[in-house]
Design a protein around this motif. Structure first.
Motif, PDB file in Angstrom:
ATOM      1  N   ILE A 277      58.427  59.050  58.369  1.00 21.03           N
ATOM      2  CA  ILE A 277      58.099  59.320  59.775  1.00 21.03           C
ATOM      3  C   ILE A 277      58.481  58.118  60.635  1.00 21.03           C
ATOM      4  O   ILE A 277      59.092  58.265  61.700  1.00 21.03           O
ATOM      5  CB  ILE A 277      56.602  59.629  59.924  1.00 21.03           C
TER       6      ILE A 277
ATOM      7  N   LEU B 113      53.878  65.859  65.325  1.00 22.60           N
ATOM      8  CA  LEU B 113      53.107  66.036  64.098  1.00 22.60           C
ATOM      9  C   LEU B 113      51.700  66.465  64.458  1.00 22.60           C
ATOM     10  O   LEU B 113      51.042  65.825  65.290  1.00 22.60           O
ATOM     11  CB  LEU B 113      53.066  64.726  63.305  1.00 22.60           C
TER      12      LEU B 113
ATOM     13  N   ALA C 252      55.799  58.915  52.708  1.00 26.49           N
ATOM     14  CA  ALA C 252      55.765  59.829  53.851  1.00 26.49           C
ATOM     15  C   ALA C 252      55.655  59.040  55.152  1.00 26.49           C
ATOM     16  O   ALA C 252      56.321  59.362  56.154  1.00 26.49           O
ATOM     17  CB  ALA C 252      54.586  60.789  53.709  1.00 26.49           C
TER      18      ALA C 252
ATOM     19  N   ILE D 156      57.353  65.800  53.315  1.00 31.71           N
ATOM     20  CA  ILE D 156      57.554  65.017  54.535  1.00 31.71           C
ATOM     21  C   ILE D 156      58.772  64.111  54.379  1.00 31.71           C
ATOM     22  O   ILE D 156      59.603  63.997  55.290  1.00 31.71           O
ATOM     23  CB  ILE D 156      56.301  64.193  54.867  1.00 31.71           C
TER      24      ILE D 156
ATOM     25  N   CYS E 100      53.428  65.126  50.582  1.00 32.42           N
ATOM     26  CA  CYS E 100      54.018  63.819  50.921  1.00 32.42           C
ATOM     27  C   CYS E 100      55.512  63.805  50.614  1.00 32.42           C
ATOM     28  O   CYS E 100      56.316  63.270  51.393  1.00 32.42           O
ATOM     29  CB  CYS E 100      53.309  62.706  50.151  1.00 32.42           C
TER      30      CYS E 100
ATOM     31  N   MET F 177      54.024  71.885  54.288  1.00 34.00           N
ATOM     32  CA  MET F 177      54.334  71.489  55.650  1.00 34.00           C
ATOM     33  C   MET F 177      55.123  72.609  56.306  1.00 34.00           C
ATOM     34  O   MET F 177      56.039  73.165  55.696  1.00 34.00           O
ATOM     35  CB  MET F 177      55.144  70.196  55.670  1.00 34.00           C
TER      36      MET F 177
END
Length: 272
Positions: free
Chosen positions: A100, A60, A96, A42, A39, A12
């Motif tokens: 978020i 994102l 993940a 994140i 994952c 990421m």
């Protein structure tokens, strides 16, 4: 610009510019499919972005011309059912998702190209999805013999209703951006030639709004039923004490653009 992690395959990438944190899914060799490590990354990055006083909005998106092909098929078991020493298993995709969804700041997923399976789950964990008109969205667990993770199914039902959720999941069909919006899988669709411009304008708009208003209303809309009354009482009583209310009223009466100053308690206030 602040770089939180290097841009390399299966990682990421995060940059922070003018109050906007852009997290990019970078795994071009697998059409930005999510690995176990991605994952986990994140889950590690989101709390840091939420606590960062320089971040007002989180975006994102996927690297290149694909948003996300879903969970990496070669790592599917470790992404969805990672065995633990105590005999349990961990669903890292849903971890993940939760990271978020837990953001107190506004978040938006900018979906270009393919957004498949677990890709839609993490996109839908944002407050809303803006899709490029060339995007395609599909939730395809029935095509590979798995069950879509519980948080993803529950959110899908909330967003599109039971009948549409069954239609989407049981058929495993892929939908155009326009069809996805009609079903409720995306909030808006933007023509390809204007996608970057319109998305930048939207993010700038979010950046200019009252953080007090956005944080409070997001918290109220996401509150569990058992917490709604308490959350409303706390938010309503805090409104007169927020500097943003007076700033917004004065700016409106003077036909000026407001410059809001409220920051979450954990962040330093201007001049402090």
């Amino acid at each position: 610009m602040t770089t939180v992690s290097d841009v390399r395959a299966g990682r990421m990438s995060v940059s922070i510019i003018n109050g906007v944190a852009t997290m990019e899914i970078c795994n071009l060799a697998q059409r930005n499919a999510l690995t176990r490590d991605m994952c986990l990354e994140i889950q590690e990055l989101m709390p840091r972005l939420d606590a960062d006083p320089d971040v007002a909005v989180v975006v994102l998106r996927g690297a290149g011309d694909t948003f996300c092909a879903g969970a990496s098929i070669s790592e599917l078991s470790s992404v969805l059912m990672d065995p633990q020493p105590d005999g349990t298993s961990v669903d890292h995709l849903s971890g993940a998702d939760a990271a978020i969804a837990s953001l107190s700041k506004p978040s938006v997923a900018l979906v270009d190209g393919a957004c498949m399976g677990g890709g839609w789950q993490i996109a839908s964990a944002c407050d809303f999805i803006i899709a490029n008109e060339r995007a395609v969205i599909g939730l395809t667990p029935a095509k590979i013999g798995i069950i879509y993770p519980r948080p993803g199914i529950e959110r899908l039902v909330r967003l599109v209703g039971h009948a549409n959720a069954k239609y989407i999941l049981l058929s495993g069909l892929t939908f155009s951006a326009t069809e996805a919006r009609t079903l409720g899988l995306a909030a808006d669709v933007v023509p390809s030639e204007f996608f970057e411009e319109k998305c930048a304008a939207l993010v700038s708009t979010l950046r200019s709004r009252s953080r007090f208003s956005m944080h409070a209303m997001k918290r109220l809309m996401d509150a569990a039923p058992s917490d709604v009354d308490r959350e409303w009482a706390e938010a309503w009583s805090a409104m007169p004490d927020s500097p943003d209310m007076g700033i917004g009223i004065r700016a409106f009466l003077n036909r000026e653009q407001p410059e809001f100053t409220w920051r979450p308690a954990a962040e330093p206030h201007p001049g402090v």
